[in-house]
Design a protein around this motif. Sequence first.
Motif, PDB file in Angstrom:
ATOM      1  N   LEU A   1       2.397  -6.180   9.459  1.00  0.00           N
ATOM      2  CA  LEU A   1       1.655  -7.014  10.141  1.00  0.00           C
ATOM      3  C   LEU A   1       0.570  -7.686   9.431  1.00  0.00           C
ATOM      4  O   LEU A   1       0.280  -8.802   9.742  1.00  0.00           O
ATOM      5  CB  LEU A   1       0.920  -6.267  11.203  1.00  0.00           C
ATOM      6  N   GLY A   2       0.445  -7.256   8.090  1.00  0.00           N
ATOM      7  CA  GLY A   2      -1.042  -7.687   7.458  1.00  0.00           C
ATOM      8  C   GLY A   2      -0.585  -8.593   6.128  1.00  0.00           C
ATOM      9  O   GLY A   2      -0.056  -9.544   6.181  1.00  0.00           O
ATOM     10  N   ASP A   3      -0.828  -7.738   5.172  1.00  0.00           N
ATOM     11  CA  ASP A   3      -0.666  -8.289   3.732  1.00  0.00           C
ATOM     12  C   ASP A   3       0.678  -8.606   3.422  1.00  0.00           C
ATOM     13  O   ASP A   3       0.951  -9.660   2.651  1.00  0.00           O
ATOM     14  CB  ASP A   3      -1.171  -7.365   2.688  1.00  0.00           C
ATOM     15  N   GLY A   4       1.745  -8.114   4.053  1.00  0.00           N
ATOM     16  CA  GLY A   4       3.043  -8.410   3.833  1.00  0.00           C
ATOM     17  C   GLY A   4       3.566  -9.668   4.501  1.00  0.00           C
ATOM     18  O   GLY A   4       4.553 -10.266   4.375  1.00  0.00           O
ATOM     19  N   ARG A   5       2.594  -9.825   5.627  1.00  0.00           N
ATOM     20  CA  ARG A   5       2.955 -11.245   6.133  1.00  0.00           C
ATOM     21  C   ARG A   5       4.750 -11.485   6.683  1.00  0.00           C
ATOM     22  O   ARG A   5       4.986 -12.226   6.939  1.00  0.00           O
ATOM     23  CB  ARG A   5       2.744 -12.581   5.336  1.00  0.00           C
TER      24      ARG A   5
ATOM     25  N   THR B   1      18.452  -3.472  -3.018  1.00  0.00           N
ATOM     26  CA  THR B   1      17.726  -2.267  -2.206  1.00  0.00           C
ATOM     27  C   THR B   1      16.587  -2.936  -1.747  1.00  0.00           C
ATOM     28  O   THR B   1      16.277  -4.130  -1.864  1.00  0.00           O
ATOM     29  CB  THR B   1      17.111  -1.309  -3.315  1.00  0.00           C
ATOM     30  N   LEU B   2      15.928  -2.349  -0.354  1.00  0.00           N
ATOM     31  CA  LEU B   2      14.937  -2.882   0.211  1.00  0.00           C
ATOM     32  C   LEU B   2      13.828  -2.925  -0.954  1.00  0.00           C
ATOM     33  O   LEU B   2      13.043  -3.883  -0.465  1.00  0.00           O
ATOM     34  CB  LEU B   2      14.608  -1.820   1.381  1.00  0.00           C
ATOM     35  N   ARG B   3      13.666  -2.231  -1.851  1.00  0.00           N
ATOM     36  CA  ARG B   3      12.579  -2.377  -2.564  1.00  0.00           C
ATOM     37  C   ARG B   3      12.673  -3.588  -3.420  1.00  0.00           C
ATOM     38  O   ARG B   3      11.812  -4.279  -3.557  1.00  0.00           O
ATOM     39  CB  ARG B   3      12.457  -1.262  -3.696  1.00  0.00           C
ATOM     40  N   ASP B   4      13.857  -3.927  -3.828  1.00  0.00           N
ATOM     41  CA  ASP B   4      14.260  -5.299  -4.538  1.00  0.00           C
ATOM     42  C   ASP B   4      13.765  -6.532  -3.400  1.00  0.00           C
ATOM     43  O   ASP B   4      13.326  -7.527  -3.825  1.00  0.00           O
ATOM     44  CB  ASP B   4      15.895  -5.455  -4.800  1.00  0.00           C
ATOM     45  N   VAL B   5      14.014  -6.313  -2.442  1.00  0.00           N
ATOM     46  CA  VAL B   5      13.728  -7.411  -1.323  1.00  0.00           C
ATOM     47  C   VAL B   5      12.346  -7.820  -1.383  1.00  0.00           C
ATOM     48  O   VAL B   5      11.916  -8.602  -1.215  1.00  0.00           O
ATOM     49  CB  VAL B   5      14.208  -6.907   0.027  1.00  0.00           C
ATOM     50  N   VAL B   6      11.427  -6.503  -1.099  1.00  0.00           N
ATOM     51  CA  VAL B   6       9.958  -6.490  -1.154  1.00  0.00           C
ATOM     52  C   VAL B   6       9.448  -7.256  -2.426  1.00  0.00           C
ATOM     53  O   VAL B   6       8.629  -8.058  -2.410  1.00  0.00           O
ATOM     54  CB  VAL B   6       9.438  -5.192  -0.814  1.00  0.00           C
TER      55      VAL B   6
ATOM     56  N   LEU C   1       1.029  -7.423  -3.348  1.00  0.00           N
ATOM     57  CA  LEU C   1       0.924  -6.080  -2.849  1.00  0.00           C
ATOM     58  C   LEU C   1       0.828  -5.122  -3.808  1.00  0.00           C
ATOM     59  O   LEU C   1       1.232  -5.070  -5.083  1.00  0.00           O
ATOM     60  CB  LEU C   1       2.251  -5.715  -2.111  1.00  0.00           C
ATOM     61  N   GLU C   2       0.108  -4.073  -3.572  1.00  0.00           N
ATOM     62  CA  GLU C   2      -0.002  -2.732  -4.597  1.00  0.00           C
ATOM     63  C   GLU C   2       1.412  -1.876  -4.176  1.00  0.00           C
ATOM     64  O   GLU C   2       2.031  -2.067  -3.266  1.00  0.00           O
ATOM     65  CB  GLU C   2      -1.169  -1.757  -4.264  1.00  0.00           C
ATOM     66  N   ASP C   3       1.594  -1.198  -5.169  1.00  0.00           N
ATOM     67  CA  ASP C   3       2.836  -0.313  -5.319  1.00  0.00           C
ATOM     68  C   ASP C   3       3.005   0.449  -3.994  1.00  0.00           C
ATOM     69  O   ASP C   3       3.875   0.690  -3.333  1.00  0.00           O
ATOM     70  CB  ASP C   3       2.903   0.610  -6.495  1.00  0.00           C
ATOM     71  N   GLN C   4       1.837   1.178  -3.763  1.00  0.00           N
ATOM     72  CA  GLN C   4       1.668   1.974  -2.667  1.00  0.00           C
ATOM     73  C   GLN C   4       2.194   1.153  -1.286  1.00  0.00           C
ATOM     74  O   GLN C   4       3.050   1.606  -0.497  1.00  0.00           O
ATOM     75  CB  GLN C   4       0.616   2.513  -2.394  1.00  0.00           C
ATOM     76  N   GLN C   5       1.810   0.012  -1.199  1.00  0.00           N
ATOM     77  CA  GLN C   5       2.223  -0.819  -0.016  1.00  0.00           C
ATOM     78  C   GLN C   5       3.465  -1.252   0.218  1.00  0.00           C
ATOM     79  O   GLN C   5       4.247  -1.364   0.982  1.00  0.00           O
ATOM     80  CB  GLN C   5       1.255  -2.167  -0.234  1.00  0.00           C
ATOM     81  N   ILE C   6       4.169  -1.379  -1.165  1.00  0.00           N
ATOM     82  CA  ILE C   6       5.568  -1.543  -1.206  1.00  0.00           C
ATOM     83  C   ILE C   6       6.408  -0.587  -0.902  1.00  0.00           C
ATOM     84  O   ILE C   6       7.320  -0.623  -0.131  1.00  0.00           O
ATOM     85  CB  ILE C   6       5.859  -2.151  -2.604  1.00  0.00           C
TER      86      ILE C   6
END
Lengths: 356, 138, 414
Positions: free
Chosen positions: C210-214, C314-319, C347-352
Amino acid sequence: MSNNYSRRSFLRTAGSVAAVSALPVTMIELAFAKPAENFTFAYISDAHIQHIRGTKFVNNWDRGLIRAVAETNLMMPRPDFVMFGGDLAQLGTRAELDHGAEMLARLNGKLYCVMGEHDYYDDLGEYWSKLFGPQHYSFDHKGVHFVVLNSILTFDDWTHNRWPTPQQRMLEMAGLDNPNGSPFMVGDKQREWLRKDLEKVEKDTPVVVFSHSPLQKIYKGWNFWTDDAEQVQALLAPFDKVNVIYGHVHQIQYNQIGNISFNSVMATAWPWPYPQSYAQAEQFMPKLTIPMNRADPFFERDATGWQMVDVNTGRVGLAYNLYNNKSRTVAFDPKVGHPVDKELQSVALEPNRTHY
Amino acid sequence: MKRTIIRSALAAVVALPLAIGATTSRADEFTKQDAERWQAQFMQVVQKGRELWTDPKLGKNGVVCAQCHPNAANSHPETYPKFQKQIGKVVTLPEMINWCIRNPLEGVPLEVDSPEMTALVAYATYERRGVKLEPGKH
Amino acid sequence: MRNRVACFWVALAGIGFPAAIALAGPLGLPPVPVPAGNPMTSEKITLGSTLFNDKRFSATGEVSCATCHDPAKAFTDSPLKTSEGINKLTGTRNAPTVVNAAFNATQFWDGRSADLEDQSQHPFVNPVEMGLKDHEPILKIVRGDPTYAEMFRKAFGIEPAAITMDHVKKAIATFERTIVSGDSPFDKWYFGGDKAAMSEAAVRGFKVFLGDGRCVSCHVIEQDQALFTDNRFHNIGVGINRIQDRVPEIAPKFLEAKAQGMDVDVKVLTDPASSELGRFAVTEGLDELGAFKTPTLRNVAVTAPFMHDGSLATLRDVVLHYNNGGVTNKGDRVNDFLSGGIRPLNLEDQQISDLVAFMEALTSPQHARPAQAASTRAMGAGTSAVQAAPACSTPSSASGTIAAQQLAAAGDTP
């Protein structure tokens, strides 16, 4: 003479395969008496390239200009030339003007520039002129007389005596709603130049004036205003067909005053609310204008864009290419004698869509 | 124009003489001077809000609220709370202001009850005075 | 209200309830939109399911809709990047899931079909999908097969000779409208009030969403339901980046060919360069150059790889792609036509990681991996004769139909 504003009719009447290969998604085609006289040019305006520090610029405004340049380059047939309508920089610094000029350099084709207040008030246009040439001038093209005015000047006292530094002066003029600002004008000297310039032009030659400020008096609080508008209009009055195209307002506006059609162009950077959405303002927004929809700030390109201008037998039509919204076409309708958005004119707009 | 209004509101307060016997001990009563003093304090906060509205330090990229919202136009304080699609739920005005600080201004959001946020809300609402409430209007 | 079962309605329809039924969605979804011209009935669902699984509607007799939209894989062909049609021919696009496709305003990655009905006809005649020359072979089969004759009679009240592709499309679309699923851990947590339903990482990831990820502006969540799509088209810098220098050459050529009658459906699936034009190929709007439809994020974790070309594994690649501001490799040139909603996120790693955890919480129970037992056959797999297998009465079906699940739970098996 009828006006057909649709790509479909363009394809149908064009005739040859070469014309079909056109990528004219915002081109408008007009059926007219003398096809040979028709031409188009592109208009990009109000990029507001804003420097943060070092090599960082505000990404949002950069991308707006980049997109306009890329899309203009896709137009086929090629527009005859490209106008840049002013406010290339945000605070008129060299870094901003250079960064903006670099992006404009990727345009294929001839570029003419109009001065904007954000380019001017730091060094009074000195660096801008080095990059782009004279601050007001005229040229002729395919039977139309084009005039470029520097219409964002103001009282000498404000310009030269009021502020301690050029940067301060620029900052004060940069705030649209800043009460310390000062009204735009063309000024005596330039009006005199205009008068002489127009002396040589036949009365039935179409005239197109490019200006950053509106050459009208719309809302003084935001400098949607040219203080000597009536005098400039008077100089243009003797001509049969006059079109004023202006920037600065970051929104679609259009109007007709006597023989003069007025059309604003959009910004590539960001949109502005319409003056009627400021509850405390008294303003004179042209009644003709059907406003743009309110923008969604998440999509940074919403309500921004650029335009293709079609000159047909001396009148202009603007195909507004909005990146994130339905494109609009505003063109002079000879039947009613003023600019019209044919598509929206007959549609009852839901009140929520517009600025309020 | 707005600056002169704020200035004259402050001046009016300063010019008022203190009337003896104007104080009261009843909880539900307050004097004209109280009301005017409080109004002036409010206008000071509005003024602070205006400063923040044009302050390049509010975010991190130098963009200011006034660039897109001159005189707080198009911020529609009278429509909050409402469903805000950029946030995915019904929110209040401070939450939307924080969205703007985060996104176009690339900054750090404010605490919702901080003096800065209060000032921003005061300014935006003040510029919109007189407009009827329409909560929920998109 | 929310847990009303599709099959319950279908059963009611069977005993004489009004044939047109509205489907109440599962938790987190709105009611399924059903067009007035194609009301839902249990007979249509059964017929549609059978058609969906029939491999005879292909040039080699080996490819059905279910080949690329496999019920055991959340109706995709994960882990294939792009789908394989007849003779293992590949196209340019990753198979989107049928699950919750009923909520899409348009179908296909570029929205070239306005509804499920229209979409269903195209793969049959695409050279890299089922490879038929036209729909005649399909009509021949359904008109000639007595089991189909009976099903069409029940579903539409028509005799075999009167069967047209219109009926086929309607039946398939009706079946697809039953393939909806909500009830994910997120739904239970957000709409159901179950505080323990999502992990802490997923809860943090929701804040990023909802926030930093937009994310929420395009992958829409609303106050009382979440489709995770705005049903619009955006250029997010996937695929287009490869051809961005050639756009001035490719785009006009494409438009020229299109004006001369070229089939867009065939072209975009067989020509990689044209495929990257995205929605522009359909609308010719400059504002949709390189733009593709926002897919739903429901069940995204089990439908790898990602994006219209399957290019992100992967989803991580997407982010990371979004975090880079619309380029897969940081430092690549951002394409000129990038959507205004895309920008570097920092984004920080934790956020990802948290964001990935959140997306993993969007999987509905019936699609969770490891899914149904491998021994359970997917609906209609490998049949040469028509199986009259109504969706509702196959309790061990690995299909994602909420109908089947609920029916099994209710013990309502034949």
